[in-house]
Design a protein around this motif. Sequence first.
Motif, mmCIF file in Angstrom:
data_model
loop_
_atom_site.group_PDB
_atom_site.id
_atom_site.type_symbol
_atom_site.label_atom_id
_atom_site.label_comp_id
_atom_site.label_asym_id
_atom_site.label_seq_id
_atom_site.Cartn_x
_atom_site.Cartn_y
_atom_site.Cartn_z
ATOM 1 N N GLU A 44 -16.412 43.854 82.974
ATOM 2 C CA GLU A 44 -16.710 42.228 83.251
ATOM 3 C C GLU A 44 -17.048 42.023 81.708
ATOM 4 O OE1 GLU A 44 -16.268 40.426 85.460
ATOM 5 O OE2 GLU A 44 -15.741 41.699 87.018
ATOM 6 N N ILE A 45 -18.303 43.105 80.600
ATOM 7 C CA ILE A 45 -17.943 42.395 79.174
ATOM 8 C C ILE A 45 -16.998 42.221 79.037
ATOM 9 C CG2 ILE A 45 -19.296 43.482 77.167
ATOM 10 C CD1 ILE A 45 -21.706 44.735 79.457
ATOM 11 N N GLU A 46 -16.278 43.366 78.876
ATOM 12 C CA GLU A 46 -14.823 42.692 77.917
ATOM 13 C C GLU A 46 -13.538 41.759 78.509
ATOM 14 O OE1 GLU A 46 -13.143 46.761 78.733
ATOM 15 O OE2 GLU A 46 -14.451 48.316 76.770
ATOM 16 N N LYS A 60 -28.947 53.417 87.757
ATOM 17 C CA LYS A 60 -29.179 54.819 88.902
ATOM 18 C C LYS A 60 -28.363 56.402 88.029
ATOM 19 C CE LYS A 60 -30.910 53.601 93.235
ATOM 20 N NZ LYS A 60 -30.833 52.143 93.138
ATOM 21 N N GLU A 61 -27.093 55.779 87.149
ATOM 22 C CA GLU A 61 -26.214 56.473 86.726
ATOM 23 C C GLU A 61 -25.543 55.892 85.754
ATOM 24 O OE1 GLU A 61 -23.064 53.859 85.882
ATOM 25 O OE2 GLU A 61 -24.621 52.427 87.077
ATOM 26 N N ALA A 62 -26.435 55.515 84.396
ATOM 27 C CA ALA A 62 -25.529 55.854 83.514
ATOM 28 C C ALA A 62 -27.190 54.015 82.555
ATOM 29 C CB ALA A 62 -25.146 54.247 82.945
ATOM 30 N N THR A 63 -27.632 54.336 81.128
ATOM 31 C CA THR A 63 -28.032 53.691 80.948
ATOM 32 C C THR A 63 -27.553 52.517 79.700
ATOM 33 O OG1 THR A 63 -28.153 54.935 78.465
ATOM 34 C CG2 THR A 63 -29.541 55.851 80.218
ATOM 35 N N ALA A 64 -28.804 51.897 79.357
ATOM 36 C CA ALA A 64 -28.287 50.367 78.392
ATOM 37 C C ALA A 64 -27.627 51.302 77.344
ATOM 38 C CB ALA A 64 -29.486 49.400 78.278
ATOM 39 N N PHE A 65 -27.975 52.139 76.681
ATOM 40 C CA PHE A 65 -27.346 52.760 75.368
ATOM 41 C C PHE A 65 -25.778 53.330 76.106
ATOM 42 C CE2 PHE A 65 -25.520 57.326 74.084
ATOM 43 C CZ PHE A 65 -25.788 56.253 72.297
ATOM 44 N N ASP A 66 -25.299 54.019 77.236
ATOM 45 C CA ASP A 66 -24.200 54.136 77.501
ATOM 46 C C ASP A 66 -23.541 53.083 77.480
ATOM 47 O OD1 ASP A 66 -24.697 56.678 78.390
ATOM 48 O OD2 ASP A 66 -25.795 56.373 80.071
ATOM 49 N N ILE A 67 -23.575 51.824 78.317
ATOM 50 C CA ILE A 67 -22.863 50.437 78.358
ATOM 51 C C ILE A 67 -22.669 49.985 77.213
ATOM 52 C CG2 ILE A 67 -22.913 48.061 79.085
ATOM 53 C CD1 ILE A 67 -24.376 49.278 81.686
ATOM 54 N N LEU A 68 -23.799 49.904 75.719
ATOM 55 C CA LEU A 68 -23.561 49.412 74.779
ATOM 56 C C LEU A 68 -22.893 50.208 73.896
ATOM 57 C CD1 LEU A 68 -26.717 48.065 73.976
ATOM 58 C CD2 LEU A 68 -25.283 46.559 75.384
ATOM 59 N N SER A 69 -22.715 51.613 74.361
ATOM 60 C CA SER A 69 -21.835 53.101 73.318
ATOM 61 C C SER A 69 -19.850 52.207 74.100
ATOM 62 C CB SER A 69 -21.891 53.655 73.624
ATOM 63 O OG SER A 69 -23.357 54.110 72.781
ATOM 64 N N SER A 70 -19.741 51.686 74.673
ATOM 65 C CA SER A 70 -18.629 51.762 75.377
ATOM 66 C C SER A 70 -18.790 49.902 75.177
ATOM 67 C CB SER A 70 -18.809 52.168 77.098
ATOM 68 O OG SER A 70 -18.890 53.060 77.184
ATOM 69 N N VAL A 71 -19.299 49.208 74.469
ATOM 70 C CA VAL A 71 -18.922 47.668 74.523
ATOM 71 C C VAL A 71 -18.815 47.592 72.804
ATOM 72 C CG1 VAL A 71 -18.623 47.692 76.782
ATOM 73 C CG2 VAL A 71 -20.309 46.880 75.391
ATOM 74 N N LYS A 73 -17.410 47.466 70.217
ATOM 75 C CA LYS A 73 -16.170 46.914 69.254
ATOM 76 C C LYS A 73 -16.116 45.960 69.401
ATOM 77 C CE LYS A 73 -14.023 51.662 67.776
ATOM 78 N NZ LYS A 73 -13.148 52.716 68.356
ATOM 79 N N THR A 74 -16.854 45.294 71.023
ATOM 80 C CA THR A 74 -16.126 44.146 70.906
ATOM 81 C C THR A 74 -17.164 42.700 71.582
ATOM 82 O OG1 THR A 74 -15.566 45.216 73.786
ATOM 83 C CG2 THR A 74 -13.513 44.919 72.575
ATOM 84 N N TYR A 75 -18.031 43.146 71.815
ATOM 85 C CA TYR A 75 -19.234 42.299 72.507
ATOM 86 C C TYR A 75 -20.218 42.101 70.845
ATOM 87 C CZ TYR A 75 -22.754 40.159 74.412
ATOM 88 O OH TYR A 75 -24.435 39.213 74.675
ATOM 89 N N THR A 76 -20.116 40.793 70.763
ATOM 90 C CA THR A 76 -21.120 40.147 69.860
ATOM 91 C C THR A 76 -21.939 39.086 70.090
ATOM 92 O OG1 THR A 76 -19.180 38.750 69.832
ATOM 93 C CG2 THR A 76 -19.186 40.136 68.518
ATOM 94 N N GLY A 77 -22.114 39.027 72.045
ATOM 95 C CA GLY A 77 -23.482 38.429 72.004
ATOM 96 C C GLY A 77 -24.865 38.895 72.346
#
Length: 252
Positions: A44-46, A60-71, A73-77
């Motif tokens: 949804e972020i992408e 439960k299955e991830a952290t904020a670090f995991d999510i932000l690391s994946s996005v 290159k694209t997320y600027t908000g």
Amino acid sequence: MTIRSVIAIDDEGPALRRLCKMVGDHPELQLAASAKNSVVAIREIEKHNPDLLLLDIQLKEATAFDILSSVKKTYTGRIIFITAYDQYAVKAFEYEALDYLLKPYTKERFESAIARTTAKTESVDIHTVIRLLTSQKNVGPPMLMIPEGTKNYFIGKNELQYIYSEGYYANFILQKDKKLIRISLKKLEGLLPSSFIRINKSTIINQLHIRELANNRSSIKIMMSDGSDFRVSDTYLNSLQTFLKRNSDGGE
């Protein structure tokens, strides 16, 4: 008045619904999407590239670090973190002028965080945020705070030798004690500092308590300071080798 698009991310259904309602009731916000897990969150972020993320630090299955690391290159908000127990990260976020909501938060606290975020002229660089999350995970305080429902257990980081799973619970083996806490090893991986490494499906060890490591042709066996020994599974072998190389080099 600027309408800011928002994605709300929280793995607890009631908490996510409440968060989405607060977004819907706010005159300056528009809910673009919501997510209860990292896979949906990243997608949804992408897809939407929202102005603002309302992001639970520990799913439960991830952290904020995991999510932000994946996005990254694209997320600027902008980001407002949500946390139930990590007061140490909260202090760091305050220092870095990042916003957060500490559960259970009120509507007034939510609106205050939104006001502070929308008033800022510049977004915090996402790479800075990732470094901050990494430093909190790797260094951390001498006491570990482990959540279980509405309770938190405080465990000495250096006293904890290893953890092994038992059904829905985890056994924390300390030097002079042990505790049985209902929490998954997956969630613990996101909470524990860098001195802890998972070596198989059911075991996480503290490197400070490794007594001996036997590298055979077909497997690696680790003996702990209390005499217990564990085999490293193929799934976690590469992670262990990276871990050992980093520590033999004195860290990075």
